[in-house]
Design a protein around this motif. Structure first.
Motif, PDB file in Angstrom:
ATOM      1  N   SER A 185       6.208 -16.667  -5.843  1.00 25.47           N
ATOM      2  CA  SER A 185       5.778 -15.642  -6.795  1.00 25.47           C
ATOM      3  C   SER A 185       5.278 -14.436  -6.010  1.00 25.47           C
ATOM      4  O   SER A 185       5.131 -14.482  -4.789  1.00 25.47           O
ATOM      5  N   TYR A 186       4.997 -13.355  -6.745  1.00 24.35           N
ATOM      6  CA  TYR A 186       4.405 -12.173  -6.112  1.00 24.35           C
ATOM      7  C   TYR A 186       3.483 -11.467  -7.095  1.00 24.35           C
ATOM      8  O   TYR A 186       3.571 -11.658  -8.307  1.00 24.35           O
ATOM      9  N   ASP A 187       2.615 -10.639  -6.526  1.00 21.26           N
ATOM     10  CA  ASP A 187       1.642  -9.886  -7.308  1.00 21.26           C
ATOM     11  C   ASP A 187       1.560  -8.479  -6.714  1.00 21.26           C
ATOM     12  O   ASP A 187       1.210  -8.325  -5.541  1.00 21.26           O
ATOM     13  N   LEU A 188       1.920  -7.460  -7.507  1.00 20.00           N
ATOM     14  CA  LEU A 188       2.003  -6.091  -7.005  1.00 20.00           C
ATOM     15  C   LEU A 188       1.068  -5.198  -7.812  1.00 20.00           C
ATOM     16  O   LEU A 188       1.073  -5.244  -9.047  1.00 20.00           O
ATOM     17  N   HIS A 189       0.273  -4.397  -7.114  1.00 24.52           N
ATOM     18  CA  HIS A 189      -0.646  -3.455  -7.760  1.00 24.52           C
ATOM     19  C   HIS A 189      -0.360  -2.051  -7.231  1.00 24.52           C
ATOM     20  O   HIS A 189      -0.264  -1.856  -6.020  1.00 24.52           O
ATOM     21  N   HIS A 190      -0.234  -1.089  -8.140  1.00 25.14           N
ATOM     22  CA  HIS A 190      -0.056   0.314  -7.764  1.00 25.14           C
ATOM     23  C   HIS A 190      -1.062   1.106  -8.580  1.00 25.14           C
ATOM     24  O   HIS A 190      -0.913   1.252  -9.795  1.00 25.14           O
ATOM     25  N   ARG A 191      -2.081   1.628  -7.912  1.00 24.08           N
ATOM     26  CA  ARG A 191      -3.225   2.231  -8.597  1.00 24.08           C
ATOM     27  C   ARG A 191      -3.343   3.706  -8.237  1.00 24.08           C
ATOM     28  O   ARG A 191      -3.505   4.055  -7.068  1.00 24.08           O
ATOM     29  N   PHE A 192      -3.293   4.558  -9.274  1.00 27.03           N
ATOM     30  CA  PHE A 192      -3.423   6.002  -9.100  1.00 27.03           C
ATOM     31  C   PHE A 192      -4.554   6.519  -9.975  1.00 27.03           C
ATOM     32  O   PHE A 192      -5.121   5.796 -10.804  1.00 27.03           O
ATOM     33  N   GLY A 193      -4.815   7.827  -9.819  1.00 25.40           N
ATOM     34  CA  GLY A 193      -5.691   8.513 -10.750  1.00 25.40           C
ATOM     35  C   GLY A 193      -4.889   9.055 -11.921  1.00 25.40           C
ATOM     36  O   GLY A 193      -3.677   8.801 -12.039  1.00 25.40           O
ATOM     37  N   ALA A 194      -5.537   9.807 -12.792  1.00 28.67           N
ATOM     38  CA  ALA A 194      -4.881  10.346 -13.986  1.00 28.67           C
ATOM     39  C   ALA A 194      -3.700  11.230 -13.597  1.00 28.67           C
ATOM     40  O   ALA A 194      -3.727  11.944 -12.592  1.00 28.67           O
ATOM     41  N   TYR A 195      -2.653  11.204 -14.420  1.00 28.30           N
ATOM     42  CA  TYR A 195      -1.431  11.968 -14.147  1.00 28.30           C
ATOM     43  C   TYR A 195      -0.992  12.704 -15.416  1.00 28.30           C
ATOM     44  O   TYR A 195      -0.066  12.284 -16.118  1.00 28.30           O
ATOM     45  N   PRO A 196      -1.673  13.813 -15.739  1.00 27.78           N
ATOM     46  CA  PRO A 196      -1.360  14.530 -16.979  1.00 27.78           C
ATOM     47  C   PRO A 196      -0.141  15.441 -16.884  1.00 27.78           C
ATOM     48  O   PRO A 196       0.342  15.935 -17.899  1.00 27.78           O
ATOM     49  N   GLU A 197       0.354  15.679 -15.650  1.00 29.18           N
ATOM     50  CA  GLU A 197       1.372  16.721 -15.488  1.00 29.18           C
ATOM     51  C   GLU A 197       2.803  16.230 -15.641  1.00 29.18           C
ATOM     52  O   GLU A 197       3.758  17.018 -15.513  1.00 29.18           O
ATOM     53  N   LEU A 225       0.832  -5.508  -2.209  1.00 27.35           N
ATOM     54  CA  LEU A 225       1.807  -6.512  -2.617  1.00 27.35           C
ATOM     55  C   LEU A 225       1.489  -7.820  -1.898  1.00 27.35           C
ATOM     56  O   LEU A 225       1.383  -7.849  -0.674  1.00 27.35           O
ATOM     57  N   VAL A 226       1.310  -8.888  -2.664  1.00 29.40           N
ATOM     58  CA  VAL A 226       1.079 -10.221  -2.116  1.00 29.40           C
ATOM     59  C   VAL A 226       2.241 -11.107  -2.544  1.00 29.40           C
ATOM     60  O   VAL A 226       2.553 -11.192  -3.740  1.00 29.40           O
ATOM     61  N   ILE A 227       2.884 -11.753  -1.579  1.00 26.59           N
ATOM     62  CA  ILE A 227       4.036 -12.611  -1.860  1.00 26.59           C
ATOM     63  C   ILE A 227       3.724 -14.028  -1.395  1.00 26.59           C
ATOM     64  O   ILE A 227       3.418 -14.262  -0.213  1.00 26.59           O
ATOM     65  N   ASN A 228       3.807 -14.957  -2.313  1.00 27.40           N
ATOM     66  CA  ASN A 228       3.558 -16.364  -2.017  1.00 27.40           C
ATOM     67  C   ASN A 228       4.888 -17.043  -1.715  1.00 27.40           C
ATOM     68  O   ASN A 228       5.778 -17.110  -2.575  1.00 27.40           O
ATOM     69  N   THR A 229       5.052 -17.520  -0.482  1.00 28.80           N
ATOM     70  CA  THR A 229       6.265 -18.234  -0.096  1.00 28.80           C
ATOM     71  C   THR A 229       5.905 -19.637   0.355  1.00 28.80           C
ATOM     72  O   THR A 229       4.730 -19.968   0.553  1.00 28.80           O
ATOM     73  N   LEU A 230       6.923 -20.465   0.521  1.00 23.93           N
ATOM     74  CA  LEU A 230       6.684 -21.846   0.945  1.00 23.93           C
ATOM     75  C   LEU A 230       6.024 -21.895   2.310  1.00 23.93           C
ATOM     76  O   LEU A 230       5.191 -22.759   2.586  1.00 23.93           O
ATOM     77  N   SER A 231       6.351 -20.929   3.183  1.00 25.40           N
ATOM     78  CA  SER A 231       5.819 -20.958   4.545  1.00 25.40           C
ATOM     79  C   SER A 231       4.438 -20.335   4.661  1.00 25.40           C
ATOM     80  O   SER A 231       3.674 -20.655   5.564  1.00 25.40           O
ATOM     81  N   GLU A 265       2.740   0.165   4.667  1.00 20.39           N
ATOM     82  CA  GLU A 265       2.563   0.420   6.095  1.00 20.39           C
ATOM     83  C   GLU A 265       2.178  -0.817   6.890  1.00 20.39           C
ATOM     84  O   GLU A 265       2.668  -1.019   7.996  1.00 20.39           O
ATOM     85  N   GLU A 266       1.264  -1.607   6.363  1.00 19.59           N
ATOM     86  CA  GLU A 266       0.762  -2.759   7.107  1.00 19.59           C
ATOM     87  C   GLU A 266       1.268  -4.055   6.487  1.00 19.59           C
ATOM     88  O   GLU A 266       1.064  -4.309   5.302  1.00 19.59           O
ATOM     89  N   LEU A 267       1.926  -4.870   7.299  1.00 25.57           N
ATOM     90  CA  LEU A 267       2.500  -6.133   6.833  1.00 25.57           C
ATOM     91  C   LEU A 267       1.909  -7.286   7.625  1.00 25.57           C
ATOM     92  O   LEU A 267       1.927  -7.272   8.860  1.00 25.57           O
ATOM     93  N   THR A 268       1.347  -8.265   6.920  1.00 28.13           N
ATOM     94  CA  THR A 268       0.774  -9.441   7.579  1.00 28.13           C
ATOM     95  C   THR A 268       1.365 -10.708   6.981  1.00 28.13           C
ATOM     96  O   THR A 268       1.888 -10.708   5.853  1.00 28.13           O
ATOM     97  N   HIS A 269       1.244 -11.797   7.746  1.00 31.84           N
ATOM     98  CA  HIS A 269       1.704 -13.104   7.280  1.00 31.84           C
ATOM     99  C   HIS A 269       0.678 -14.150   7.690  1.00 31.84           C
ATOM    100  O   HIS A 269       0.280 -14.234   8.854  1.00 31.84           O
ATOM    101  N   ALA A 270       0.234 -14.924   6.708  1.00 27.67           N
ATOM    102  CA  ALA A 270      -0.716 -16.019   6.962  1.00 27.67           C
ATOM    103  C   ALA A 270      -0.017 -17.332   6.633  1.00 27.67           C
ATOM    104  O   ALA A 270       0.286 -17.600   5.459  1.00 27.67           O
ATOM    105  N   PRO A 271       0.279 -18.171   7.631  1.00 29.79           N
ATOM    106  CA  PRO A 271       0.982 -19.428   7.357  1.00 29.79           C
ATOM    107  C   PRO A 271       0.119 -20.394   6.560  1.00 29.79           C
ATOM    108  O   PRO A 271      -1.109 -20.390   6.665  1.00 29.79           O
TER     109      PRO A 271
END
Length: 346
Positions: free
Chosen positions: A166-178, A241-247, A256-262
């Motif tokens: 599975s994955y969980d993605l968050h994209h958070r901005f301020g107000a965008y009236p334009e 973005l957090v991605i849950n894989t079997l490994s 920009e920054e990509l990490t992996h925790a086994p």
């Protein structure tokens, strides 16, 4: 001896950079904050000759002519498209105007780089694709730069060999009236999800204040959740973005920054970490070093802007039509999903 080799390497590297050139002329339509901050500096760095800069205001055209005397400032796109010496056109204008401008450039048969969004609907996208084929525009690149970001490319390659849960993605901005937040801002996250996990179906949607959503998407083998919000702050805008894989767990921060925790191994289904604690290990697979001011640590490089423009320029030098990672055709699934969201919002 070692100093001689270092000096020789540096000289050859500089000479190689100076020899690289992009013959022919190009035009740029638009001069807003995004263009000035992210696109023009790269074109200048690469030594691209902009013969024209096209804007809608006569006053702005006069100011551009003063600031860039070697470039012809104008307010007429027709003049640019009639000039056979123009190899390609960059477009980064008002998002609402992109479809009309792109249609005209494609009708002229010139190569086109167009910032996102190239249009507002799937129907308009199909129309642009038809125009490209009808008038044989050799290269079309859409400015969805996340597909060119080094960390995203690395993640994409690694996921080909992973069992994704599975994955969980968050994209958070301020107000965008334009403008339209869905096509102007959230297209990045929707396209990233489709690029990494494949075509998606919208299976749940919860609206939030401020043109914001909580979404659940079903891909071929996985389900993911997305928070797309303009209810936060521009000074603290972020994408995670957090991605849950079997490994293990992949985490991508701001492209920009990509990490992996086994994950801890199991014995007969029992996690070893519940029996015997083991040190937590997280490997940083990609990250910029902002202490060292080289090109590869510059956000214009790590965010993918440099690579997308370089790709377009190199492709325009080829004699044959060129397939792009962000071609108009590659965005069909993204716009199908946008269409679902637009329909649900009515």
């Amino acid at each position: 001896m070692i100093h001689h080799l270092i000096d020789r390497y540096k000289r050859l590297r500089t000479e190689h950079f100076l020899r690289r050139s992009f013959p022919g002329s190009y035009a740029f339509v638009g001069m807003g904050q995004h263009s000035l901050t992210n696109l023009y500096p790269i074109l200048q760095y690469l030594g691209v000759r902009l013969k024209y800069i096209c804007v809608t205001s006569e006053l702005k055209a006069q100011l551009i002519q003063q600031r860039f005397p070697q470039t012809q400032a104008c307010t007429s796109l027709t003049e640019i498209l009639a000039d056979e010496s123009v190899r390609g056109v960059f477009v980064a204008a008002s998002p609402a105007a992109h479809y009309s401008i792109a249609w005209q450039v494609l009708q002229s048969g010139k190569s086109l780089f167009i910032e996102k969004p190239p249009c507002q609907t799937l129907e308009e996208l199909e129309d642009l694709i038809s125009q490209q084929h009808l008038h044989h525009s050799p290269v079309v690149v859409v400015g969805l730069q996340k597909r060119y970001a080094p960390a995203v490319l690395m993640l994409h390659r690694r996921l080909q060999h992973e069992h994704i849960i599975s994955y969980d993605l968050h994209h958070r901005f301020g107000a965008y009236p334009e403008g339209n937040a869905l096509t102007d801002l959230f297209i990045h996250s929707l396209d990233l999800a489709i690029y990494l996990f494949g075509p998606a179906e919208l299976i749940a949607k919860a609206p939030l204040p401020g043109d914001s959503f909580i979404l659940m998407l079903r891909h071929q083998h996985i389900v993911g959740t997305l928070e797309l919000s303009t209810s936060y702050s521009w000074s603290q805008a972020d994408e995670s973005l957090v991605i849950n894989t079997l490994s293990g767990i992949y985490q991508l921060a701001n492209s920009e920054e990509l990490t992996h925790a086994p994950k801890s191994p199991t014995i007969l289904g029992i996690p070893i970490e519940k029996i015997r604690r083991r040190p937590l290990t997280t490997t940083t697979l990609a990250a910029s070093n902002r202490c060292v001011p080289t090109a590869t640590n510059n956000p214009l490089f790590t965010q993918g802007y440099y690579a997308e423009l370089l790709h377009f320029l190199q492709a325009t030098l080829a004699a044959l039509p060129h397939a792009s990672p962000t071609s108009l055709e590659s965005l069909r699934d993204t716009y199908r999903l946008i269409g679902q969201l637009q329909k649900e919002s009515k």
